[in-house]
Design a protein around this motif. Structure first.
Motif, PDB file in Angstrom:
ATOM      1  N   PHE A 103       0.810  -1.212   0.000  1.00 52.26           N
ATOM      2  CA  PHE A 103       0.000   0.000   0.000  1.00 52.26           C
ATOM      3  C   PHE A 103       0.850   1.272   0.000  1.00 52.26           C
ATOM      4  O   PHE A 103       0.535   2.242  -0.695  1.00 52.26           O
ATOM      5  N   PHE A 104       1.918   1.273   0.770  1.00 50.94           N
ATOM      6  CA  PHE A 104       2.714   2.498   0.895  1.00 50.94           C
ATOM      7  C   PHE A 104       3.546   2.795  -0.353  1.00 50.94           C
ATOM      8  O   PHE A 104       4.180   3.836  -0.434  1.00 50.94           O
ATOM      9  N   LYS A 105       3.533   1.887  -1.315  1.00 52.14           N
ATOM     10  CA  LYS A 105       4.266   2.128  -2.566  1.00 52.14           C
ATOM     11  C   LYS A 105       3.333   2.306  -3.767  1.00 52.14           C
ATOM     12  O   LYS A 105       3.797   2.625  -4.861  1.00 52.14           O
ATOM     13  N   ILE A 106       2.033   2.131  -3.569  1.00 50.81           N
ATOM     14  CA  ILE A 106       1.147   2.068  -4.734  1.00 50.81           C
ATOM     15  C   ILE A 106       0.756   3.439  -5.281  1.00 50.81           C
ATOM     16  O   ILE A 106       0.409   3.564  -6.466  1.00 50.81           O
ATOM     17  N   GLN A 107       0.837   4.485  -4.470  1.00 47.62           N
ATOM     18  CA  GLN A 107       0.374   5.786  -4.948  1.00 47.62           C
ATOM     19  C   GLN A 107       1.156   6.264  -6.167  1.00 47.62           C
ATOM     20  O   GLN A 107       0.608   6.936  -7.038  1.00 47.62           O
ATOM     21  N   LYS A 108       2.411   5.886  -6.281  1.00 50.00           N
ATOM     22  CA  LYS A 108       3.215   6.340  -7.419  1.00 50.00           C
ATOM     23  C   LYS A 108       2.639   5.849  -8.753  1.00 50.00           C
ATOM     24  O   LYS A 108       2.758   6.525  -9.778  1.00 50.00           O
ATOM     25  N   TYR A 109       1.973   4.694  -8.741  1.00 45.16           N
ATOM     26  CA  TYR A 109       1.355   4.182  -9.976  1.00 45.16           C
ATOM     27  C   TYR A 109       0.183   5.068 -10.393  1.00 45.16           C
ATOM     28  O   TYR A 109      -0.030   5.310 -11.590  1.00 45.16           O
ATOM     29  N   PHE A 110      -0.586   5.551  -9.428  1.00 47.04           N
ATOM     30  CA  PHE A 110      -1.677   6.483  -9.726  1.00 47.04           C
ATOM     31  C   PHE A 110      -1.121   7.830 -10.194  1.00 47.04           C
ATOM     32  O   PHE A 110      -1.671   8.449 -11.101  1.00 47.04           O
ATOM     33  N   ASN A 111      -0.033   8.251  -9.572  1.00 45.40           N
ATOM     34  CA  ASN A 111       0.582   9.536  -9.939  1.00 45.40           C
ATOM     35  C   ASN A 111       1.107   9.519 -11.373  1.00 45.40           C
ATOM     36  O   ASN A 111       1.124  10.539 -12.051  1.00 45.40           O
ATOM     37  N   GLU A 112       1.554   8.345 -11.823  1.00 45.34           N
ATOM     38  CA  GLU A 112       2.177   8.233 -13.149  1.00 45.34           C
ATOM     39  C   GLU A 112       1.183   7.835 -14.244  1.00 45.34           C
ATOM     40  O   GLU A 112       1.536   7.813 -15.427  1.00 45.34           O
ATOM     41  N   ALA A 113      -0.062   7.524 -13.870  1.00 44.25           N
ATOM     42  CA  ALA A 113      -1.062   7.111 -14.863  1.00 44.25           C
ATOM     43  C   ALA A 113      -1.715   8.327 -15.502  1.00 44.25           C
ATOM     44  O   ALA A 113      -1.924   9.353 -14.858  1.00 44.25           O
ATOM     45  N   LYS A 114      -2.087   8.210 -16.771  1.00 42.57           N
ATOM     46  CA  LYS A 114      -2.814   9.310 -17.425  1.00 42.57           C
ATOM     47  C   LYS A 114      -4.327   9.101 -17.341  1.00 42.57           C
ATOM     48  O   LYS A 114      -5.096  10.062 -17.393  1.00 42.57           O
ATOM     49  N   ILE A 115      -4.749   7.842 -17.202  1.00 47.62           N
ATOM     50  CA  ILE A 115      -6.169   7.547 -16.992  1.00 47.62           C
ATOM     51  C   ILE A 115      -6.257   6.374 -16.013  1.00 47.62           C
ATOM     52  O   ILE A 115      -5.498   5.401 -16.119  1.00 47.62           O
ATOM     53  N   PHE A 116      -7.191   6.454 -15.068  1.00 48.56           N
ATOM     54  CA  PHE A 116      -7.499   5.311 -14.214  1.00 48.56           C
ATOM     55  C   PHE A 116      -8.836   4.735 -14.645  1.00 48.56           C
ATOM     56  O   PHE A 116      -9.800   5.475 -14.858  1.00 48.56           O
ATOM     57  N   VAL A 117      -8.890   3.412 -14.770  1.00 40.08           N
ATOM     58  CA  VAL A 117     -10.104   2.723 -15.216  1.00 40.08           C
ATOM     59  C   VAL A 117     -10.640   1.851 -14.085  1.00 40.08           C
ATOM     60  O   VAL A 117      -9.904   1.052 -13.506  1.00 40.08           O
ATOM     61  N   GLY A 118     -11.930   2.015 -13.776  1.00 37.31           N
ATOM     62  CA  GLY A 118     -12.605   1.159 -12.802  1.00 37.31           C
ATOM     63  C   GLY A 118     -13.685   0.351 -13.496  1.00 37.31           C
ATOM     64  O   GLY A 118     -14.468   0.904 -14.274  1.00 37.31           O
ATOM     65  N   THR A 119     -13.740  -0.952 -13.238  1.00 38.97           N
ATOM     66  CA  THR A 119     -14.678  -1.814 -13.968  1.00 38.97           C
ATOM     67  C   THR A 119     -15.636  -2.599 -13.071  1.00 38.97           C
ATOM     68  O   THR A 119     -16.371  -3.458 -13.555  1.00 38.97           O
ATOM     69  N   SER A 120     -15.665  -2.303 -11.758  1.00 37.74           N
ATOM     70  CA  SER A 120     -16.492  -3.085 -10.828  1.00 37.74           C
ATOM     71  C   SER A 120     -17.973  -2.959 -11.121  1.00 37.74           C
ATOM     72  O   SER A 120     -18.445  -1.933 -11.615  1.00 37.74           O
ATOM     73  N   GLU A 121     -18.714  -4.009 -10.759  1.00 35.21           N
ATOM     74  CA  GLU A 121     -20.171  -3.977 -10.832  1.00 35.21           C
ATOM     75  C   GLU A 121     -20.750  -3.064  -9.753  1.00 35.21           C
ATOM     76  O   GLU A 121     -21.743  -2.376  -9.963  1.00 35.21           O
ATOM     77  N   TYR A 122     -20.144  -3.079  -8.570  1.00 41.07           N
ATOM     78  CA  TYR A 122     -20.605  -2.276  -7.440  1.00 41.07           C
ATOM     79  C   TYR A 122     -19.429  -2.126  -6.487  1.00 41.07           C
ATOM     80  O   TYR A 122     -18.458  -2.877  -6.533  1.00 41.07           O
ATOM     81  N   GLU A 123     -19.504  -1.143  -5.612  1.00 39.03           N
ATOM     82  CA  GLU A 123     -18.443  -0.884  -4.644  1.00 39.03           C
ATOM     83  C   GLU A 123     -19.061  -0.153  -3.452  1.00 39.03           C
ATOM     84  O   GLU A 123     -20.266   0.094  -3.409  1.00 39.03           O
ATOM     85  N   GLY A 124     -18.180   0.250  -2.516  1.00 37.37           N
ATOM     86  CA  GLY A 124     -18.572   1.220  -1.511  1.00 37.37           C
ATOM     87  C   GLY A 124     -18.268   2.589  -2.103  1.00 37.37           C
ATOM     88  O   GLY A 124     -18.905   3.040  -3.048  1.00 37.37           O
ATOM     89  N   PHE A 125     -17.250   3.227  -1.556  1.00 37.75           N
ATOM     90  CA  PHE A 125     -16.698   4.435  -2.185  1.00 37.75           C
ATOM     91  C   PHE A 125     -15.241   4.084  -2.440  1.00 37.75           C
ATOM     92  O   PHE A 125     -14.416   4.132  -1.534  1.00 37.75           O
ATOM     93  N   PRO A 126     -14.887   3.683  -3.667  1.00 41.32           N
ATOM     94  CA  PRO A 126     -13.584   3.039  -3.909  1.00 41.32           C
ATOM     95  C   PRO A 126     -12.395   3.928  -3.561  1.00 41.32           C
ATOM     96  O   PRO A 126     -12.282   5.061  -4.043  1.00 41.32           O
ATOM     97  N   ASN A 127     -11.511   3.399  -2.735  1.00 43.19           N
ATOM     98  CA  ASN A 127     -10.282   4.118  -2.418  1.00 43.19           C
ATOM     99  C   ASN A 127      -9.439   4.355  -3.663  1.00 43.19           C
ATOM    100  O   ASN A 127      -8.753   5.375  -3.775  1.00 43.19           O
ATOM    101  N   THR A 128      -9.496   3.427  -4.611  1.00 42.96           N
ATOM    102  CA  THR A 128      -8.675   3.580  -5.817  1.00 42.96           C
ATOM    103  C   THR A 128      -9.083   4.814  -6.609  1.00 42.96           C
ATOM    104  O   THR A 128      -8.237   5.492  -7.201  1.00 42.96           O
ATOM    105  N   TYR A 129     -10.378   5.133  -6.630  1.00 44.40           N
ATOM    106  CA  TYR A 129     -10.833   6.325  -7.341  1.00 44.40           C
ATOM    107  C   TYR A 129     -10.256   7.582  -6.686  1.00 44.40           C
ATOM    108  O   TYR A 129      -9.892   8.541  -7.367  1.00 44.40           O
ATOM    109  N   LEU A 130     -10.187   7.549  -5.352  1.00 44.07           N
ATOM    110  CA  LEU A 130      -9.640   8.697  -4.630  1.00 44.07           C
ATOM    111  C   LEU A 130      -8.120   8.777  -4.797  1.00 44.07           C
ATOM    112  O   LEU A 130      -7.551   9.871  -4.882  1.00 44.07           O
ATOM    113  N   GLN A 131      -7.471   7.627  -4.867  1.00 38.76           N
ATOM    114  CA  GLN A 131      -6.026   7.633  -5.107  1.00 38.76           C
ATOM    115  C   GLN A 131      -5.713   8.180  -6.496  1.00 38.76           C
ATOM    116  O   GLN A 131      -4.692   8.849  -6.693  1.00 38.76           O
TER     117      GLN A 131
END
Length: 345
Positions: A237-265
């Motif tokens: 977890f403490f190393k994953i934020q750099k992948y979000f920082n370096e991405a140009k688009i984040f894609v989420g494909t779940s059917e349902y979620e709570g409030f996804p932390n990945t979207y906020l990252q």
């Protein structure tokens, strides 16, 4: 070797804020991962409880081990999340020993009655815990409405993260997907997107799940064969934020979620999001920080292509994403809401 998801991340954030910003004495009850019975991490004490192995003997012993651990911790206020029979046991413990119980929802199934309906006795225990809680905390107004339809009132406290201001938007090159490898997360949709955009680079971070081994092997094999996907099984977890920082688009494909932390990252990394279905409180579209395809794959492809081709649109959504998370999900703001809630007791 423990499965880590959004709930663990959020409880860690809340516990850390309580321990480091307040005078609260903070304990965390964990599963049995063969660690020491009691461990100390800074100002937080960890208590080992029951094993999460799904055997009859573990199921029989678990409630008794949890009860004993609750007595050892002897807190004034207990916070539990997400849906599970543990909530019922903790609620009953708090009633017997006159403690306060806060239940925090973590998923749509916690709120719409599905977990109760589909899990027999375990669902009944969860329902008892939910309705016996002194306060129910949920992540979005949408989930608050679902709970109210089932006769449960709640307060909304949003997910929290530590934010850093100096995120660069230069050299963002990859389209990113991050999620546990489970059927309802729809990892195959991401593979289809990669096939349709052969000149783009993709990253897929997807930890295997014990109950989904065949799916993991299939996704790993197919991702490797496609050629423009870098498949990564697990990132701490403490190393994953750099992948979000370096991405140009984040894609989420779940059917349902709570409030996804990945979207906020993604928002923290100033990365626009394209979601297949999930859009709690319509926060993606209302705040213009990406797109939601409402379950339509062709629309999803259209939105991804637009972000790739329209630099002005991308920059606008990139900046909006960070401003949204800064305003609504900064740990300094959300943590104080938790402190205020607990202090009422």
């Amino acid at each position: 070797n423990a499965p880590i998801g959004g709930t663990e991340v959020q409880l860690f954030a809340i516990a850390s804020f309580f321990a480091n910003k307040c005078d609260f004495q903070v304990s965390v009850i964990t599963g049995d991962w063969r660690q020491e019975e009691i461990e100390q991490y800074g100002k937080i004490t960890l208590f080992r409880s029951f094993s999460l192995k799904k055997t009859i003997s573990h199921y029989i012993r678990a409630p008794f081990i949890l009860w004993r651990t609750l007595k050892r911790v002897n807190a004034d206020v207990f916070i539990a999340s997400p849906a599970g029979p543990e909530s019922g046991i903790i609620a009953f413990f708090c009633k017997i020993y006159r403690k306060k119980f806060i239940y925090r929802t973590a998923h749509q199934m916690d709120c719409n009655g599905d977990f109760e309906k589909k899990n027999g006795l375990l669902g009944w225990l969860y329902g008892y815990g939910l309705r016996s809680a002194d306060v129910v905390v949920t992540q979005s107004e949408e989930h608050q409405r679902m709970l109210l339809e089932g006769g449960v009132s709640s307060v909304v406290i949003r997910n929290a993260f530590v934010l850093k201001e100096n995120i660069s938007t230069e050299n963002k090159k990859k389209i990113l997907w991050v999620s546990r490898c489970e059927v309802w997360k729809n990892p195959k949709i991401f593979l289809e997107i990669a096939k349709k955009l052969p000149h783009e680079s993709f990253q897929m971070i997807s930890p295997r799940q014990k109950n989904q081994k065949e799916l993991f092997e299939e996704i790993n094999r197919d991702a490797t064969s496609i050629g423009n996907i870098e498949f990564i099984e697990k990132v701490p977890f403490f190393k994953i934020q750099k992948y979000f920082n370096e991405a140009k688009i984040f894609v989420g494909t779940s059917e349902y979620e709570g409030f996804p932390n990945t979207y906020l990252q993604a928002c923290i990394g100033k990365t626009p999001t394209v979601s297949y279905k999930v859009n709690p409180d319509e926060f993606i579209t209302k705040n213009n920080l990406g797109y939601c395809a409402k379950g339509n794959f062709e629309k999803m492809m259209k939105y991804i292509r637009k972000l790739l081709d329209d630099e002005k649109d991308w920059k606008e959504k990139s900046e909006n994403a960070f401003q949204y998370v800064k305003k609504n999900h900064d740990i300094e703001t959300v943590g104080k809401q938790w402190v205020e809630l607990v202090s009422k007791f």
